[in-house]
Each structure stands twice: as C-alpha cells, then as structure tokens.
Write a protein that holds these residues in place. Structure first.
Motif, mmCIF file in Angstrom:
data_model
loop_
_atom_site.group_PDB
_atom_site.id
_atom_site.type_symbol
_atom_site.label_atom_id
_atom_site.label_comp_id
_atom_site.label_asym_id
_atom_site.label_seq_id
_atom_site.Cartn_x
_atom_site.Cartn_y
_atom_site.Cartn_z
ATOM 1 N N GLY A 14 70.782 -19.761 -43.691
ATOM 2 C CA GLY A 14 70.953 -19.831 -45.149
ATOM 3 C C GLY A 14 70.473 -21.256 -45.700
ATOM 4 N N ARG A 15 69.884 -21.974 -44.999
ATOM 5 C CA ARG A 15 69.531 -23.304 -45.693
ATOM 6 C C ARG A 15 68.301 -23.333 -46.441
ATOM 7 N NH1 ARG A 15 71.738 -27.786 -42.602
ATOM 8 N NH2 ARG A 15 72.780 -27.017 -40.660
ATOM 9 N N GLY A 16 68.056 -23.926 -47.649
ATOM 10 C CA GLY A 16 67.103 -24.014 -48.551
ATOM 11 C C GLY A 16 67.180 -22.978 -49.387
ATOM 12 N N VAL A 17 68.222 -23.377 -50.308
ATOM 13 C CA VAL A 17 68.584 -22.170 -51.310
ATOM 14 C C VAL A 17 68.774 -23.037 -52.452
ATOM 15 C CG1 VAL A 17 71.138 -21.929 -50.468
ATOM 16 C CG2 VAL A 17 70.256 -20.104 -51.815
ATOM 17 N N ILE A 18 68.687 -22.081 -53.588
ATOM 18 C CA ILE A 18 68.718 -22.611 -54.969
ATOM 19 C C ILE A 18 69.764 -21.395 -55.753
ATOM 20 C CG2 ILE A 18 67.779 -22.868 -57.374
ATOM 21 C CD1 ILE A 18 65.178 -23.374 -55.859
ATOM 22 N N VAL A 19 71.006 -22.062 -56.072
ATOM 23 C CA VAL A 19 71.790 -21.105 -56.655
ATOM 24 C C VAL A 19 72.012 -21.430 -58.326
ATOM 25 C CG1 VAL A 19 73.955 -20.419 -56.940
ATOM 26 C CG2 VAL A 19 73.060 -20.702 -54.755
ATOM 27 N N ILE A 20 71.377 -20.443 -59.286
ATOM 28 C CA ILE A 20 71.439 -20.949 -60.423
ATOM 29 C C ILE A 20 72.679 -19.986 -61.321
ATOM 30 C CG2 ILE A 20 70.054 -20.427 -62.681
ATOM 31 C CD1 ILE A 20 67.577 -20.680 -61.057
ATOM 32 N N LYS A 55 65.282 -40.272 -56.388
ATOM 33 C CA LYS A 55 66.542 -41.016 -55.610
ATOM 34 C C LYS A 55 67.055 -40.344 -54.647
ATOM 35 C CE LYS A 55 68.221 -43.470 -60.164
ATOM 36 N NZ LYS A 55 69.135 -43.375 -61.010
ATOM 37 N N ILE A 56 67.437 -39.224 -54.731
ATOM 38 C CA ILE A 56 67.728 -38.195 -53.752
ATOM 39 C C ILE A 56 66.870 -38.117 -52.576
ATOM 40 C CG2 ILE A 56 68.611 -36.063 -53.124
ATOM 41 C CD1 ILE A 56 69.906 -35.810 -55.651
ATOM 42 N N THR A 57 65.297 -37.949 -52.767
ATOM 43 C CA THR A 57 64.518 -37.999 -51.864
ATOM 44 C C THR A 57 64.442 -38.946 -50.894
ATOM 45 O OG1 THR A 57 63.121 -36.593 -53.028
ATOM 46 C CG2 THR A 57 61.859 -37.582 -51.197
ATOM 47 N N SER A 58 64.583 -40.181 -51.601
ATOM 48 C CA SER A 58 64.832 -41.519 -50.813
ATOM 49 C C SER A 58 66.250 -41.640 -49.692
ATOM 50 C CB SER A 58 64.859 -42.697 -51.822
ATOM 51 O OG SER A 58 66.125 -42.765 -52.279
ATOM 52 N N LYS A 59 66.981 -40.772 -49.832
ATOM 53 C CA LYS A 59 68.169 -40.613 -49.340
ATOM 54 C C LYS A 59 68.159 -39.455 -48.541
ATOM 55 C CE LYS A 59 71.123 -42.594 -52.992
ATOM 56 N NZ LYS A 59 72.051 -43.528 -52.074
ATOM 57 N N GLU A 60 67.564 -38.687 -48.239
ATOM 58 C CA GLU A 60 67.555 -37.192 -47.840
ATOM 59 C C GLU A 60 65.941 -36.777 -47.228
ATOM 60 O OE1 GLU A 60 70.520 -36.166 -46.535
ATOM 61 O OE2 GLU A 60 71.875 -37.060 -48.009
ATOM 62 N N ARG A 61 66.279 -36.130 -46.093
ATOM 63 C CA ARG A 61 64.786 -35.485 -45.742
ATOM 64 C C ARG A 61 64.778 -34.099 -46.268
ATOM 65 N NH1 ARG A 61 63.667 -38.120 -39.654
ATOM 66 N NH2 ARG A 61 63.370 -40.341 -40.127
ATOM 67 N N SER A 62 65.925 -33.582 -46.248
ATOM 68 C CA SER A 62 65.871 -32.189 -46.663
ATOM 69 C C SER A 62 67.007 -31.704 -47.585
ATOM 70 C CB SER A 62 66.023 -31.383 -45.401
ATOM 71 O OG SER A 62 67.277 -31.637 -44.700
ATOM 72 N N LEU A 63 67.240 -30.878 -48.318
ATOM 73 C CA LEU A 63 68.361 -30.459 -49.260
ATOM 74 C C LEU A 63 68.770 -28.869 -48.632
ATOM 75 C CD1 LEU A 63 70.123 -31.315 -51.713
ATOM 76 C CD2 LEU A 63 68.295 -30.373 -53.135
ATOM 77 N N ASP A 64 69.788 -28.756 -48.282
ATOM 78 C CA ASP A 64 70.064 -27.228 -47.896
ATOM 79 C C ASP A 64 70.566 -26.305 -49.207
ATOM 80 O OD1 ASP A 64 70.267 -27.729 -45.250
ATOM 81 O OD2 ASP A 64 72.064 -28.918 -45.326
ATOM 82 N N MET A 65 70.845 -27.124 -50.307
ATOM 83 C CA MET A 65 71.059 -26.047 -51.441
ATOM 84 C C MET A 65 71.237 -26.878 -52.833
ATOM 85 S SD MET A 65 75.227 -25.555 -50.592
ATOM 86 C CE MET A 65 75.307 -26.226 -48.973
ATOM 87 N N LEU A 66 70.496 -26.304 -53.691
ATOM 88 C CA LEU A 66 70.523 -27.018 -55.142
ATOM 89 C C LEU A 66 71.518 -25.889 -56.051
ATOM 90 C CD1 LEU A 66 69.408 -28.351 -57.571
ATOM 91 C CD2 LEU A 66 67.542 -27.016 -57.676
#
Length: 298
Positions: free
Chosen positions: A175-181, A88-99
């Motif tokens: 700082g784009r493209g980061v996963i914070v757990i 769903k989110i891939t259909s809305k965005e070409r990239s994701l800066d942070m998860l």
C-alpha cells in the motif's frame, strides 16, 4: 499464504506521511490516526495555525507506538510554496509512503439566503453577492493545490511504491506510494439549504482529478484515491455550535449523527495500508448514508 491479521493488513508503523490541513478538523483526525499507529507525519498548515502546539500533542500521542510529527507552514494556494515544501521534505526523506492532500476552504456568498425557498430576486441577489476572487481562491486550494502537490511529491511516492520489501515484493504491495485526496459529499448533491456552489463545484472537479491523476501515475503504481466526507466536525462545519447552517440536516442522515475521528481515520488507514493496496482511481463516500437522500429533498 499472506497474513490476514488486522495488524498486518492495516499496519502503517514506520511509514512516512505528508498531511495538508493537518492542524484541525479532518486533517487533524487523520494525523492522529496515523501517529497513533506509529507513522511519521509531516503536518502542513497555514502559518497562522497553532502548528507547534498541535505537533507537540501529536508527539505525545505517538510515544507508545513510535509515531511522530513535524510541522511546516505552507501556503497551498501558491505553486512556489508547494515546490519549496517538497524540496524541504525531499532533503529529509528518500521516499514518501502517503500524501494526504486534505486542505480545503469554503467561501459562501456574503448575502445568504435559503436557496430552496427564496424568491427569485432574493436568490439572484445572494448568488451575485459572492466575489469572483472567492471562486478563484476556492478552486486554487480545493482543486489546483491537489494537482501541484501530487506532481511535486511524485518522485518520493514512486520511490515508496518501488521500494523492495523483505518478502521479495515491492512497497506497492503493502500500500505504499498512495495519494489520498479529500473531497466532499457536497460534490454529489444538487441542492442544500445554503449556497455552496463554488465549494461543491470545486469538489466535483476534485473527484474527477482523482481519476485523472490515477490514470497518469498508474505506470508507477502510485495510487490516487479520494474520500468524500459528509458532516464531520471542523472549522468549516462546527457541529454542535449555535447557528450552524447544517444543523437542520443532521437528523436526516441515516446514521443520525455527525462523522467522528474513527470514521475518517479508519477509512484512511484502510486506503494507505496493505488492506487498500488494490484500490486505485476511486473515491469513497464517508457520510453516514447521506448520499442515499434524494437530491433536492433536503
């Protein structure tokens, strides 16, 4: 020369984030911090949570900065649900800066005791009373979900890290493209006054997962970092509520207080912005100094 202004270092305006468990507690603190500073947040929560109301409040909060929020219900204990959400989110965005993979649960033994003082038979009865499924559910949400979320969103995160910038660099430099757990300082302690064994064990596994994922994703410079919060108000830890099982420990924290929104939001803003772009594969303990206490002395 690179700018050292706080606006440039910690700027997240216009960035896109996914925040799991974003409707309450630490997740809501993070969502508020991002939206307040102009980010677009996809908030994930259980279908039973008041997602629409929270999203409405967040959109009001972001009016002056361009921040916004959109909510999705999702059962993170299910791999298929995570996959559906990512599509769903891939259909809305070409990239994701942070998860921001934050959602978590805690399942205590139904027959409680003070593990530091209980006689052997009482301690055994308490520890045996927890259902085996509670252990399985705890790991499924607190550890396994982080893994599948990171895999599902990896292409979008890699696209953000590789995104060209106006100065000829890449998104990773900002700082784009980061996963914070989100883990917990419980992963670092041997004993408390209650039995948090399944919870603490799942969080210790999560700490190592941060390192494992960072090693796997380093070729794309999709950073993976963790935070280990201490006592922070949430549904899991109702600070100030009567009967809170941790109330006797607050005064032993060197900071002499529970964590607040600015403590959590500030840490995350550092990790997901240019300021934290050189931080990868580590976890930051945000607990007011509680980790300094000797194990077993609580």
């Amino acid at each position: 020369m690179s700018s050292l202004s706080t606006f440039d270092l910690f700027n997240v305006k216009g960035r896109v984030a996914v925040v799991t468990g974003g409707s309450s507690g630490i997740g809501l603190m993070i969502s508020k911090g991002l939206v307040t500073n102009g980010a677009k947040v996809y908030l994930l929560a259980l279908p039973s949570d008041p997602i629409a109301e929270i999203v409405q409040d967040l959109n009001i909060l972001g009016r002056d900065t361009g921040g916004s929020a959109e909510g999705f219900p999702c059962d993170l204990s299910c791999k298929d649900s995570i996959n559906t959400l990512a599509r769903k989110i891939t259909s809305k965005e070409r990239s994701l800066d942070m998860l921001i993979s934050n959602a978590g649960i805690r399942r205590d033994p139904p027959q409680a005791c003070n593990v530091l003082t209980a006689p052997l038979d009482e301690l055994q009865a308490s520890m045996w009373s927890i259902d085996q499924k509670d252990w399985e559910d705890t790991f499924r949400v607190n550890t396994t979900a982080h893994y599948f979320l990171s895999v599902a969103f990896l292409p979008l995160l890699a696209a953000a890290a590789d995104q060209p910038t106006s100065d000829g660099g890449k998104g990773q430099d900002e700082g784009r493209g980061v996963i914070v757990i989100t883990s917990s300082c419980a992963s670092m302690h041997n004993a408390t006054n209650v039995d948090l064994t399944s919870y603490a064990t799942s969080k210790a596994a999560t700490d190592h997962l941060v390192k494992l994922l960072a090693a796997k994703y380093n070729r794309f410079y999709v950073r993976v970092v963790g935070i280990n919060p201490g006592f922070v108000p949430s549904n899991m830890n109702p600070v100030g509520a009567a009967g809170n099982i941790f109330s006797s420990l607050f005064d032993k924290v060197p900071a002499k207080r529970a964590g607040a929104s600015q403590d959590i939001a500030g840490t995350v803003l550092y990790l997901v912005s240019k300021a934290g772009s050189y931080v990868d594969g580590v976890s930051l303990c945000v607990d007011g100094g509680r980790i300094l206490l000797a194990n077993g002395q609580e």
